[in-house]
Write a protein that holds these residues in place. Structure first.
Motif, short mmCIF file in Angstrom:
data_model
loop_
_atom_site.label_atom_id
_atom_site.label_comp_id
_atom_site.label_asym_id
_atom_site.label_seq_id
_atom_site.Cartn_x
_atom_site.Cartn_y
_atom_site.Cartn_z
N LEU A 453 0.83 -1.21 0.00
CA LEU A 453 0.00 0.00 0.00
C LEU A 453 0.86 1.26 0.00
O LEU A 453 0.53 2.25 -0.68
N LEU A 454 1.96 1.25 0.74
CA LEU A 454 2.82 2.42 0.82
C LEU A 454 3.48 2.74 -0.53
O LEU A 454 3.54 3.90 -0.94
N VAL A 455 3.98 1.71 -1.23
CA VAL A 455 4.69 1.97 -2.50
C VAL A 455 3.74 2.31 -3.63
O VAL A 455 4.17 2.81 -4.68
N GLN A 458 2.35 7.39 -4.87
CA GLN A 458 3.53 7.91 -5.57
C GLN A 458 4.38 8.82 -4.69
O GLN A 458 5.61 8.75 -4.70
N ASN A 459 3.74 9.70 -3.91
CA ASN A 459 4.49 10.63 -3.06
C ASN A 459 5.25 9.90 -1.95
O ASN A 459 6.42 10.19 -1.67
N ILE A 460 4.53 8.92 -1.33
CA ILE A 460 5.19 8.14 -0.27
C ILE A 460 6.32 7.30 -0.86
O ILE A 460 7.41 7.20 -0.27
N ALA A 461 6.06 6.71 -2.03
CA ALA A 461 7.07 5.88 -2.68
C ALA A 461 8.33 6.68 -2.97
O ALA A 461 9.45 6.20 -2.79
N GLN A 462 8.15 7.93 -3.43
CA GLN A 462 9.30 8.78 -3.73
C GLN A 462 10.10 9.10 -2.47
O GLN A 462 11.33 9.09 -2.46
N ILE A 465 12.07 5.98 -1.59
CA ILE A 465 13.22 5.78 -2.48
C ILE A 465 14.35 6.75 -2.12
O ILE A 465 15.54 6.38 -2.09
N SER A 466 13.99 8.00 -1.83
CA SER A 466 15.00 9.01 -1.49
C SER A 466 15.42 8.94 -0.02
O SER A 466 16.30 9.68 0.42
N LYS A 467 14.73 8.06 0.74
CA LYS A 467 15.01 7.87 2.17
C LYS A 467 14.90 9.19 2.95
O LYS A 467 15.71 9.50 3.82
N ASN A 468 13.87 9.95 2.59
CA ASN A 468 13.62 11.25 3.21
C ASN A 468 12.55 11.08 4.29
O ASN A 468 11.36 10.98 3.99
N LYS A 469 12.97 11.05 5.54
CA LYS A 469 12.05 10.78 6.65
C LYS A 469 11.01 11.89 6.82
O LYS A 469 9.84 11.62 7.10
N GLU A 470 11.42 13.15 6.64
CA GLU A 470 10.50 14.27 6.82
C GLU A 470 9.38 14.22 5.78
O GLU A 470 8.19 14.38 6.12
N ASP A 471 9.74 13.99 4.51
CA ASP A 471 8.72 13.90 3.46
C ASP A 471 7.80 12.72 3.70
O ASP A 471 6.58 12.81 3.49
N PHE A 472 8.39 11.60 4.12
CA PHE A 472 7.59 10.40 4.38
C PHE A 472 6.56 10.68 5.48
O PHE A 472 5.37 10.34 5.34
N GLN A 474 5.32 13.58 6.44
CA GLN A 474 4.31 14.53 5.97
C GLN A 474 3.30 13.86 5.05
O GLN A 474 2.08 14.10 5.15
N CYS A 475 3.79 13.00 4.17
CA CYS A 475 2.88 12.29 3.26
C CYS A 475 1.93 11.38 4.03
O CYS A 475 0.75 11.24 3.66
N LEU A 476 2.40 10.75 5.09
CA LEU A 476 1.54 9.90 5.91
C LEU A 476 0.45 10.72 6.59
O LEU A 476 -0.70 10.29 6.69
N LEU A 477 0.81 11.92 7.04
CA LEU A 477 -0.18 12.79 7.69
C LEU A 477 -1.29 13.18 6.72
O LEU A 477 -2.44 13.42 7.14
N ASN A 478 -0.98 13.20 5.44
CA ASN A 478 -1.97 13.55 4.43
C ASN A 478 -2.80 12.36 3.97
O ASN A 478 -3.70 12.51 3.14
#
Length: 756
Positions: A453-455, A458-462, A465-472, A474-478
């Motif tokens: 489900l996570l991959v 598209q935003n979470i998958a990116q 892939i970039s291993k960006n914890k902050e973006d991950f 934020q995307c989960l909060l959305n």
């Protein structure tokens, strides 16, 4: 002629059929040149080399051995016998004694064995070549054997042995590192030593040698004093504790482990009907169930055996314990504790009653622990004060851990039933079907579901892939639905990660790089479906009970992981407080302190804790290079010897079958837990696993594990997931290399290397 002690002993050994090099006993007058020539012609017509040994009256007696006091000579030619005999007689200084003339054996291996060294042990000191270097106290190999079952308890192989060979009519001195005795030779020495001890009706100090595979007894005398007294030797075994605490363990974890083992097992013994007063009299047993050396954790087996002696049926309990923990040690100790007569009678009624109501007991226990964990997980630990952290830690000890003896009772029941089945059929456990709807299998399925489900987002998958914890984050909060699934997974399995019981280990939420790799791998991998239930699998009441208790065991191990995770959060918070106050340089230094040091207000200052941490870090920096044996025995106050790892490279390996099935494929050797970028392997090879390895095991088609037994985590999880597994494969991580193509047989416990 007055026969010396050594002569009497050799004559008796020869009469009883022991293999003794040909010899004659010479009186002092017979040592003249003329007499010697006649004796040599009659007794040794074809012998060219001799040992000339002393045999003083009183030598090798029960009270005093006179070892090394009188003259002896080896490798003596026929022409020099007379001179050497005169030297022996001269060393008597006018006293009475005879001379032993014996065929000289140019031995390939030799040594000395104490048939009873004390504390129910036998000791062999051995070397390559002649026994001379052992007798003179030069460095040699040492083997300690249990007298009760003849098991090898420990061996120390000296890598700088000063060995002496007799070749080409001269003595050669060399330095050798290889092991002096084979397993078969040790077994033969032990058997002969016991026979000789029975013959003389007293423990013996026996000198022996091998000429290739043939054993010779060179001499035997009474032991005047045991090497050990019964209270001087302790036995230590990493057994299955190395599964949960592999490698180097930091002081905070060591002190926490020591504390919870003590408290839980005191509660267990008390809940079994033994008074607190009696337990308190023997508190030292419970406080030292574990021990550490160079940062590595071991069971103190002496205290485990003593704890077993609180209960009726000591021998049965001891055997079951050793089976349960995959012990390498089977030794007896002196036991002062014995169960009372009345307790021995009603104890079995207590056990039966507990078994009858146990399904309700364990259900209520698990329900209560889950409720406590849910409430604790909501606490703002990251904002607590030092006093609040201390109070919460005390609550852990008094609430969830206070009843943890129920988990031990579950394991004890499993241990007892398994021991009963094991006596009848050692392979029975391989055919027990543990349903795949249990903790580890569920975790793999839930992780696969969450990753898929996570991959897909598209935003979470990116962000993954970039291993960006902050973006991950934020995307989960959305995405509330995904966040709820993500949070639910970590509420249930958040405490499950590699080395999860080592408080210093980072969990997956902290190590986002590892988490993102795991999600990526699971998002693109099709998991192997567990094998369907096999109708040929053994059934019956005992088998059903084993499945019940084994499933409980895995479920409670998950609960334990989550408790440890919360305890870790508490100490991490204390680390932050201490670093802010300047007591520590960084928050993670908290793991170099013990619990007592952390809560000792006298040490809570700028210099006290800093000095302790700096000293510990310096000590621990030296531990990584030290390799210790899996089990050993020590005199009190001694430290274990560091060993040099040696192994024989071979194409067929053998271990213990722990999960049925066969598979062929490429191996990957994991010296530590990590998530590879690609699944380019079929079979996982490692030394130990703990429950935190489940995600990686779920990606494998087979397991090869160096350590562990039938109830180790790798064994149970592999059966849950339906993949073949072999445990106890000695030196697997050294012999096998990543990329090797092997075939494993989960029924026979064999591994065949097909391609390197």
């Amino acid at each position: 002629m007055y026969l010396g002690g050594k002569s009497k002993s050799l004559i008796k050994l020869e009469e009883e059929g022991f293999k003794v090099p040909a010899f004659v006993v010479l009186s002092q007058p017979e040592c003249s040149d003329e007499s010697l020539q006649n004796i040599l012609q009659q007794k040794f017509p074809r012998t060219n080399l001799f040992a000339v040994r002393s045999s003083f009256v009183g030598e090798d007696g029960k009270d005093k051995s006179f070892a090394g006091y009188f003259y002896s000579a080896l490798g003596v030619s026929r022409e020099n016998i007379s001179n050497e005999c005169k030297k022996v007689i001269s060393s008597y200084k006018g006293g009475c004694g005879d001379v032993i003339l014996q065929e000289f054996i140019c031995s390939t291996t030799a040594g000395v064995v104490f048939s009873n060294a004390g504390s129910n042990t036998m000791i062999i000191n051995a070397t390559l070549g002649l026994c001379e270097s052992v007798v003179k106290g030069k460095p040699c190999d040492e083997y300690i054997i249990s007298r009760l079952n003849n098991n090898l308890l420990s061996e120390k192989i000296e890598k700088q042995k000063e060995v002496i060979y007799y070749r080409d009519n001269k003595f050669e001195h060399n330095i050798k590192s290889e092991k002096s005795l084979s397993d078969d030779q040790i077994k033969e020495i032990v058997e002969k030593s016991i026979e000789i001890e029975r013959l003389f009706k007293t423990p013996q100090d026996i000198e022996f040698c091998f000429l290739e595979k043939e054993l010779f007894i060179l001499q035997s005398r009474p032991i005047t004093k045991p090497v050990y007294s019964d209270d001087e030797i302790n036995f230590y075994d990493s057994a299955n504790i190395a599964e949960s605490y592999s490698g180097i363990v930091l002081p905070l974890t060591l002190s926490f482990v020591k504390l919870i083992y003590s408290e839980v097992y005191k509660d267990l013994v008390c809940a079994s009907g033994i008074s607190r007063k009696k337990i308190d009299r023997h508190t030292g047993i419970f406080d030292s169930l574990t021990a550490s050396f160079y940062g590595k954790l071991y069971y103190n087996m002496n205290n485990w055996y003593k704890m077993m002696s609180f209960f009726p049926g000591y021998k049965r309990n001891k055997n079951n314990l050793e089976l349960m923990i995959s012990s390498n040690i089977d030794n007896e100790i002196e036991r002062e504790i014995k169960p009372g007569v009345i307790f021995s009678i009603y104890y079995y009624f207590v056990v039966v009653l507990k078994l009858v109501i146990f399904p309700v007991t364990v259900f209520s226990f698990k329900k209560k622990i889950k409720k406590i964990l849910r409430s604790y997980s909501k606490l703002p630990i990251d904002q607590m004060s030092l006093d609040e952290c201390h109070e919460l830690f005390q609550n852990f000890l008094s609430v969830p851990l206070k009843k943890w003896y129920i988990a031990v009772e579950n394991d004890t029941a499993l241990m007892t039933i398994l021991g009963k089945i094991h006596l009848k059929d050692k392979d029975a456990f391989n055919t027990i079907n543990i349903t795949s709807h249990t903790v580890s299998a569920n975790q793999v399925r839930e992780l696969k579901k969450l990753s898929d489900l996570l991959v897909k987002d598209q935003n979470i998958a990116q962000a993954i892939i970039s291993k960006n914890k902050e973006d991950f984050t934020q995307c989960l909060l959305n995405n509330k639905k995904l966040k709820d699934l993500y949070d639910r997974y970590f509420i249930i399995y958040g405490g499950r990660f590699a080395n999860e019981l080592k408080l210093e280990s980072e969990d997956l939420k902290e190590d986002f790089e590892k988490l993102s790799s795991l999600i990526q791998i699971y998002g693109k991998t099709n998991l192997i479906k567990p094998a369907s239930k096999n109708s040929s699998m053994k059934k019956g009441l005992l088998i059903s009970l084993i499945s019940f208790f084994a499933t409980n065991r895995e479920e409670m191990r998950l609960l334990r992981s989550n408790i440890f995770s919360l305890v870790r959060r508490v100490f991490m918070r204390i680390g932050v407080i201490f670093s802010e106050k300047g007591y520590l340089k960084e928050s993670k230094d908290i793991f170099y302190l013990s619990i007592d040091e952390i809560f000792n207000k006298k040490l809570n200052n700028n210099s006290g804790l800093l000095n302790i941490v700096n000293k510990r870090k310096e000590e621990y920096s030296k531990y990584t290079s030290k390799v210790l044996p899996s089990h050993f025995s020590l005199h009190k106050g001694d430290s274990p010897e560091v060993v040099t790892e040696t192994y024989e490279d071979k194409d067929i390996l053998q271990g213990s079958a722990s999960s049925l099935g066969s598979v062929s494929g490429r191996v990957r050797v994991f010296n530590e837990f990590y998530i590879p970028d690609n699944i380019d392997f079929d079979i996982l090879v490692t030394s130990h696993t703990d429950p935190g390895w489940v995600p990686l095991i779920g990606l494998s088609k087979g397991l090869i594990i160096e350590y562990g037994g039938i109830l180790s985590h790798a064994s149970i999880v592999s059966r849950e997931l339906g993949i073949p597994a072999i445990v106890g494969v000695k030196n697997a991580t050294k012999i096998l290399k990543t990329g090797d193509f092997v075939e494993i047989n989960g029924k026979l416990g064999s591994i065949v290397i097909k391609e390197r």
